[in-house]
Design an enzyme around this catalytic site. Structure first.
Site, PDB file in Angstrom:
ATOM      1  N   TYR A 113      -2.058  -0.327  10.947  1.00 20.51           N
ATOM      2  CA  TYR A 113      -2.155  -0.841   9.508  1.00 20.51           C
ATOM      3  C   TYR A 113      -0.929  -0.656   8.963  1.00 20.51           C
ATOM      4  O   TYR A 113      -0.508  -1.603   8.343  1.00 20.51           O
ATOM      5  CB  TYR A 113      -3.575  -0.429   8.959  1.00 20.51           C
ATOM      6  CG  TYR A 113      -3.552  -0.805   7.482  1.00 20.51           C
ATOM      7  CD1 TYR A 113      -3.260  -2.253   7.022  1.00 20.51           C
ATOM      8  CD2 TYR A 113      -3.487  -0.030   6.427  1.00 20.51           C
ATOM      9  CE1 TYR A 113      -3.416  -2.469   5.668  1.00 20.51           C
ATOM     10  CE2 TYR A 113      -3.389  -0.354   5.026  1.00 20.51           C
ATOM     11  CZ  TYR A 113      -3.520  -1.366   4.643  1.00 20.51           C
ATOM     12  OH  TYR A 113      -3.267  -1.711   3.418  1.00 20.51           O
ATOM     13  N   THR A 154       0.907  -1.134  -0.104  1.00 15.38           N
ATOM     14  CA  THR A 154       0.090  -0.017  -0.184  1.00 15.38           C
ATOM     15  C   THR A 154       1.031   1.401  -0.215  1.00 15.38           C
ATOM     16  O   THR A 154       1.863   1.304   0.617  1.00 15.38           O
ATOM     17  CB  THR A 154      -0.742  -0.084   1.231  1.00 15.38           C
ATOM     18  OG1 THR A 154      -1.487   1.257   1.401  1.00 15.38           O
ATOM     19  CG2 THR A 154      -0.081  -0.399   2.587  1.00 15.38           C
ATOM     20  N   ASP A 155       0.189   2.308  -0.558  1.00 11.20           N
ATOM     21  CA  ASP A 155       0.986   3.735  -0.482  1.00 11.20           C
ATOM     22  C   ASP A 155       0.939   4.197   1.035  1.00 11.20           C
ATOM     23  O   ASP A 155       1.583   4.983   1.457  1.00 11.20           O
ATOM     24  CB  ASP A 155       0.394   4.675  -1.356  1.00 11.20           C
ATOM     25  CG  ASP A 155      -1.188   5.096  -1.124  1.00 11.20           C
ATOM     26  OD1 ASP A 155      -1.786   4.284  -0.146  1.00 11.20           O
ATOM     27  OD2 ASP A 155      -1.991   5.957  -1.568  1.00 11.20           O
ATOM     28  N   GLU A 156       0.191   3.831   1.864  1.00 10.32           N
ATOM     29  CA  GLU A 156       0.175   4.134   3.336  1.00 10.32           C
ATOM     30  C   GLU A 156       1.523   3.957   3.895  1.00 10.32           C
ATOM     31  O   GLU A 156       1.650   4.705   5.041  1.00 10.32           O
ATOM     32  CB  GLU A 156      -0.935   3.479   4.145  1.00 10.32           C
ATOM     33  CG  GLU A 156      -2.149   3.733   3.484  1.00 10.32           C
ATOM     34  CD  GLU A 156      -3.435   3.766   4.614  1.00 10.32           C
ATOM     35  OE1 GLU A 156      -3.415   3.429   5.676  1.00 10.32           O
ATOM     36  OE2 GLU A 156      -4.611   3.600   3.960  1.00 10.32           O
ATOM     37  N   LYS A 164       1.815  -3.296   7.529  1.00  3.87           N
ATOM     38  CA  LYS A 164       2.398  -3.558   6.138  1.00  3.87           C
ATOM     39  C   LYS A 164       3.753  -3.050   5.808  1.00  3.87           C
ATOM     40  O   LYS A 164       4.555  -3.914   4.854  1.00  3.87           O
ATOM     41  CB  LYS A 164       1.352  -2.548   5.006  1.00  3.87           C
ATOM     42  CG  LYS A 164      -0.086  -3.161   5.121  1.00  3.87           C
ATOM     43  CD  LYS A 164      -0.238  -4.517   4.519  1.00  3.87           C
ATOM     44  CE  LYS A 164      -0.245  -4.318   2.966  1.00  3.87           C
ATOM     45  NZ  LYS A 164      -0.212  -5.725   2.517  1.00  3.87           N
TER      46      LYS A 164
HETATM   47  P1  NAD Z   1      -9.687  -7.329   2.300  1.00  2.00           P
HETATM   48  O1  NAD Z   1      -9.430  -6.822   3.575  1.00  2.00           O
HETATM   49  O2  NAD Z   1     -10.896  -6.894   1.373  1.00  2.00           O
HETATM   50  O3  NAD Z   1      -9.337  -8.917   1.759  1.00  2.00           O
HETATM   51  C1  NAD Z   1      -8.415  -9.506   2.715  1.00  2.00           C
HETATM   52  C2  NAD Z   1      -8.368 -11.079   2.406  1.00  2.00           C
HETATM   53  O4  NAD Z   1      -7.522 -11.567   3.003  1.00  2.00           O
HETATM   54  C3  NAD Z   1      -9.789 -11.412   2.981  1.00  2.00           C
HETATM   55  O5  NAD Z   1     -10.515 -12.169   2.009  1.00  2.00           O
HETATM   56  C4  NAD Z   1      -9.372 -12.185   4.135  1.00  2.00           C
HETATM   57  O6  NAD Z   1     -10.294 -13.345   4.717  1.00  2.00           O
HETATM   58  C5  NAD Z   1      -8.003 -12.687   3.719  1.00  2.00           C
HETATM   59  N1  NAD Z   1      -7.143 -12.925   5.056  1.00  2.00           N
HETATM   60  C6  NAD Z   1      -6.956 -12.162   6.141  1.00  2.00           C
HETATM   61  N2  NAD Z   1      -6.209 -12.673   6.803  1.00  2.00           N
HETATM   62  C7  NAD Z   1      -5.741 -13.752   6.455  1.00  2.00           C
HETATM   63  C8  NAD Z   1      -4.864 -14.849   6.664  1.00  2.00           C
HETATM   64  N3  NAD Z   1      -4.136 -15.008   7.834  1.00  2.00           N
HETATM   65  N4  NAD Z   1      -4.597 -15.780   5.819  1.00  2.00           N
HETATM   66  C9  NAD Z   1      -5.252 -15.827   4.812  1.00  2.00           C
HETATM   67  N5  NAD Z   1      -6.057 -15.147   4.370  1.00  2.00           N
HETATM   68  C10 NAD Z   1      -6.301 -14.030   5.210  1.00  2.00           C
HETATM   69  O7  NAD Z   1      -8.451  -6.495   1.578  1.00  2.00           O
HETATM   70  P2  NAD Z   1      -8.126  -5.729   0.107  1.00  2.00           P
HETATM   71  O8  NAD Z   1      -8.591  -4.425  -0.091  1.00  2.00           O
HETATM   72  O9  NAD Z   1      -8.734  -6.750  -0.902  1.00  2.00           O
HETATM   73  O10 NAD Z   1      -6.753  -5.549  -0.001  1.00  2.00           O
HETATM   74  C11 NAD Z   1      -5.932  -6.626  -0.272  1.00  2.00           C
HETATM   75  C12 NAD Z   1      -4.353  -6.331  -0.143  1.00  2.00           C
HETATM   76  O11 NAD Z   1      -4.119  -5.436  -0.979  1.00  2.00           O
HETATM   77  C13 NAD Z   1      -4.035  -6.110   1.140  1.00  2.00           C
HETATM   78  O12 NAD Z   1      -2.507  -6.493   1.228  1.00  2.00           O
HETATM   79  C14 NAD Z   1      -3.983  -4.588   1.299  1.00  2.00           C
HETATM   80  O13 NAD Z   1      -2.974  -4.129   2.321  1.00  2.00           O
HETATM   81  C15 NAD Z   1      -3.490  -4.214  -0.071  1.00  2.00           C
HETATM   82  N6  NAD Z   1      -4.010  -2.768  -0.626  1.00  2.00           N
HETATM   83  C16 NAD Z   1      -5.270  -2.667  -0.416  1.00  2.00           C
HETATM   84  C17 NAD Z   1      -5.457  -1.391  -1.126  1.00  2.00           C
HETATM   85  C18 NAD Z   1      -7.147  -0.939  -1.009  1.00  2.00           C
HETATM   86  O14 NAD Z   1      -7.284   0.325  -1.281  1.00  2.00           O
HETATM   87  N7  NAD Z   1      -8.183  -1.866  -0.694  1.00  2.00           N
HETATM   88  C19 NAD Z   1      -4.639  -0.502  -1.552  1.00  2.00           C
HETATM   89  C20 NAD Z   1      -3.645  -0.764  -1.711  1.00  2.00           C
HETATM   90  C21 NAD Z   1      -3.020  -2.156  -1.174  1.00  2.00           C
HETATM   91  O1  DAU Z   2      -4.286   3.980   0.596  1.00  2.00           O
HETATM   92  C1  DAU Z   2      -4.363   2.543   0.276  1.00  2.00           C
HETATM   93  C2  DAU Z   2      -5.079   2.147   1.446  1.00  2.00           C
HETATM   94  O2  DAU Z   2      -6.485   2.599   1.029  1.00  2.00           O
HETATM   95  C3  DAU Z   2      -5.189   0.658   1.691  1.00  2.00           C
HETATM   96  O3  DAU Z   2      -3.986   0.263   1.912  1.00  2.00           O
HETATM   97  C4  DAU Z   2      -6.105  -0.002   2.748  1.00  2.00           C
HETATM   98  O4  DAU Z   2      -6.261  -1.249   2.839  1.00  2.00           O
HETATM   99  C5  DAU Z   2      -7.338   0.910   2.407  1.00  2.00           C
HETATM  100  O5  DAU Z   2      -8.563   0.489   3.214  1.00  2.00           O
HETATM  101  C6  DAU Z   2      -7.570   2.383   2.257  1.00  2.00           C
HETATM  102  O6  DAU Z   2      -7.434   2.856   3.458  1.00  2.00           O
HETATM  103  P1  DAU Z   2      -8.065   4.262   3.907  1.00  2.00           P
HETATM  104  O7  DAU Z   2      -7.794   4.478   5.226  1.00  2.00           O
HETATM  105  O8  DAU Z   2      -7.463   5.506   2.749  1.00  2.00           O
HETATM  106  O9  DAU Z   2      -9.505   3.891   3.358  1.00  2.00           O
HETATM  107  P2  DAU Z   2     -10.901   4.175   3.799  1.00  2.00           P
HETATM  108  O10 DAU Z   2     -11.821   3.723   2.808  1.00  2.00           O
HETATM  109  O11 DAU Z   2     -11.024   3.638   5.481  1.00  2.00           O
HETATM  110  O12 DAU Z   2     -11.081   5.476   3.985  1.00  2.00           O
HETATM  111  C7  DAU Z   2     -10.856   6.498   2.908  1.00  2.00           C
HETATM  112  C8  DAU Z   2     -10.697   7.909   3.541  1.00  2.00           C
HETATM  113  O13 DAU Z   2     -12.226   8.338   3.908  1.00  2.00           O
HETATM  114  C9  DAU Z   2     -10.114   8.308   4.799  1.00  2.00           C
HETATM  115  O14 DAU Z   2      -9.313   9.663   4.552  1.00  2.00           O
HETATM  116  C10 DAU Z   2     -10.900   8.154   5.851  1.00  2.00           C
HETATM  117  C11 DAU Z   2     -12.414   8.622   5.351  1.00  2.00           C
HETATM  118  N1  DAU Z   2     -13.292   8.002   5.953  1.00  2.00           N
HETATM  119  C12 DAU Z   2     -13.553   6.720   6.128  1.00  2.00           C
HETATM  120  C13 DAU Z   2     -14.552   6.011   6.384  1.00  2.00           C
HETATM  121  C14 DAU Z   2     -14.833   4.624   6.574  1.00  2.00           C
HETATM  122  C15 DAU Z   2     -14.279   8.805   6.296  1.00  2.00           C
HETATM  123  O15 DAU Z   2     -14.569  10.187   6.307  1.00  2.00           O
HETATM  124  N2  DAU Z   2     -15.617   8.241   6.981  1.00  2.00           N
HETATM  125  C16 DAU Z   2     -15.670   6.771   7.000  1.00  2.00           C
HETATM  126  O16 DAU Z   2     -16.787   6.280   7.565  1.00  2.00           O
END
Ligand code: NAD
Ligand code: DAU
Length: 354
Positions: A158, A132-134, A162
């Protein structure tokens, strides 16, 4: 075949569906099926012989080792993680266990398997870690977007977990020569996104007539990428990425949270107007901010574009319209993920926010 961990989560499921839509190469999915994992997202593959699903933990090195010996994948794509920042604030331990310890065990299993490969199987093997970019922390207004050489400054449990996993992946390449690749991507959105995250939560709450809780002043900026563009980037890095390299992936699409919520309201006003004739914007509520809330993320995606030729295909306007329409068309999926534990989470995260 390839081994995809976290394959029942948001991005993992989109990745598997896209992969099998484009390839005949089989997929073994490994997922613990936490609250975030949902096999219904993969329901269209139920009778597809190219898809094998195994419920299990990436931290179970014995299971991972057995799957690698049995299926001999040419690559592991590691999506499995605890992924929600707010949950990491309420309870960091699962994040440490899965994102750090789990990744370590998976790396160990991969190292043992790869160590026994020979010839082209050995040189062709890849461990692609999805991050992730975080990990880079927060940007000030006007600061250049995150490049791959940016210093790591994770601010939440988180992102710290990562970051630790990224370092382990890097170390396994440097020390053992494991052929790894890492991608650091910005915020994804699209189908099958669990409605605890901003975009799906806003759509689901709006339609349910509930408040749309925007943290703080709503001016935090994220760089949004349609999930299928992220999947395409991962396929591209898998096939063409240079070993040991990191590729940042982003949509060149910085938007403030409040603007995102306004866009969703405008689309819903058009596609599913409220019965009282008012805009969904009437439901927006500014609530107490997230502790340690990162102000701005932005990805400099020049490296992956120049080296590997990847660019996002979707604009935010086309992607968000598709996404809102998907949630309108898939109310069954939405209803099924709103289980008792989901409702408990909403109570825990939002009840105390004024
Ligand atoms: P998500 O939470 O929707 O899915 C995560 C999946 O991993 C789930 O199906 C969960 O059951 C599984 N999981 C959790 N713990 C596990 C374990 N110990 N063993 C096996 N499976 C397990 O997450 P996502 O949004 O699909 O993100 C997927 C990956 O991409 C993550 O590594 C996250 O850090 C990264 N990522 C997400 C975003 C985003 O915006 N969602 C952006 C950049 C990177
Ligand atoms: O940047 C990549 C990341 O993006 C991933 O690594 C994470 O897995 C993914 O969950 C996401 O993280 P964020 O914290 O940016 O996503 P989230 O959707 O939780 O929140 C997006 C923005 O919106 C953040 O600034 C918080 C805000 N927010 C979120 C929720 C859930 C609100 O204002 N209200 C809300 O109820």
């Amino acid at each position: 075949m390839i081994l995809v961990t976290g394959s029942a989560g948001f991005i993992g499921a989109n990745f598997v569906l896209d992969w099998l839509a484009q390839h005949d190469e089989a997929v073994v999915g490994l997922d613990k099926l936490t609250y975030a994992g949902n096999l219904e997202s993969l329901a269209s593959l139920k009778d597809d012989p190219r898809h094998i699903f195994v419920r299990g933990d990436i931290g179970d090195a014995e299971l991972a080792g057995r799957l690698l010996e049995q299926y001999c994948p040419r690559a592991i794509i590691n999506f499995a993680a605890e992924s929600h920042v707010d949950r990491s604030i309420h309870g960091p331990e699962d994040f440490i266990q899965t994102n750090i310890v789990g990744t370590f065990h998976l790396l160990e299993a991969a190292r043992a398997y790869w160590g026994n490969l020979t010839g082209e199987e050995k040189t062709g093997f890849r461990f692609l870690h999805v991050s992730t970019d975080e990990v880079y922390g927060s940007l000030a207004k006007g600061e250049p977007a995150f490049s791959e050489t940016r210093r790591y400054e994770p601010n939440s449990p988180y992102s710290a977990s990562k970051a630790a996993s990224d370092h382990l992946v890097r170390a396994y390449h440097h020390t053992y020569g494991l052929p790894v690749l890492t991608t650091n991507c910005s915020n994804n959105y699209g189908p099958y996104h669990f409605p605890e995250k901003l975009i799906p939560l806003m759509i689901v709450n709006a339609l349910a007539g509930k408040p749309l809780p925007v943290y703080g002043d709503g001016q935090q900026i994220r760089d949004w990428l349609y999930v299928r563009d992220h999947c395409a980037a991962i396929r591209c890095v898998l096939e063409k990425g240079r070993l040991g390299e990191v590729y940042n992936v982003g949509g060149w699409n910085e938007k403030a949270n409040l603007d995102i919520v306004h866009t969703i309201c405008t689309l819903l006003d058009e596609l599913r107007p409220r019965q009282d004739g008012k805009s969904y914007r009437a439901q927006i509520a500014l609530v107490t901010d997230r502790p340690g809330h990162d102000r701005r993320y932005a990805i400099d995606a020049h490296k992956i574009e120049h080296e590997l030729g990847w660019k996002p295909a979707e604009t935010f306007e086309t992607g968000i319209r598709k996404t809102v329409q998907w949630y309108l068309d898939n109310q069954g999926w939405v209803n099924n993920v709103q289980s008792g534990s989901y409702r408990q989470w909403l109570e825990k995260n939002y009840a105390g926010r004024g």
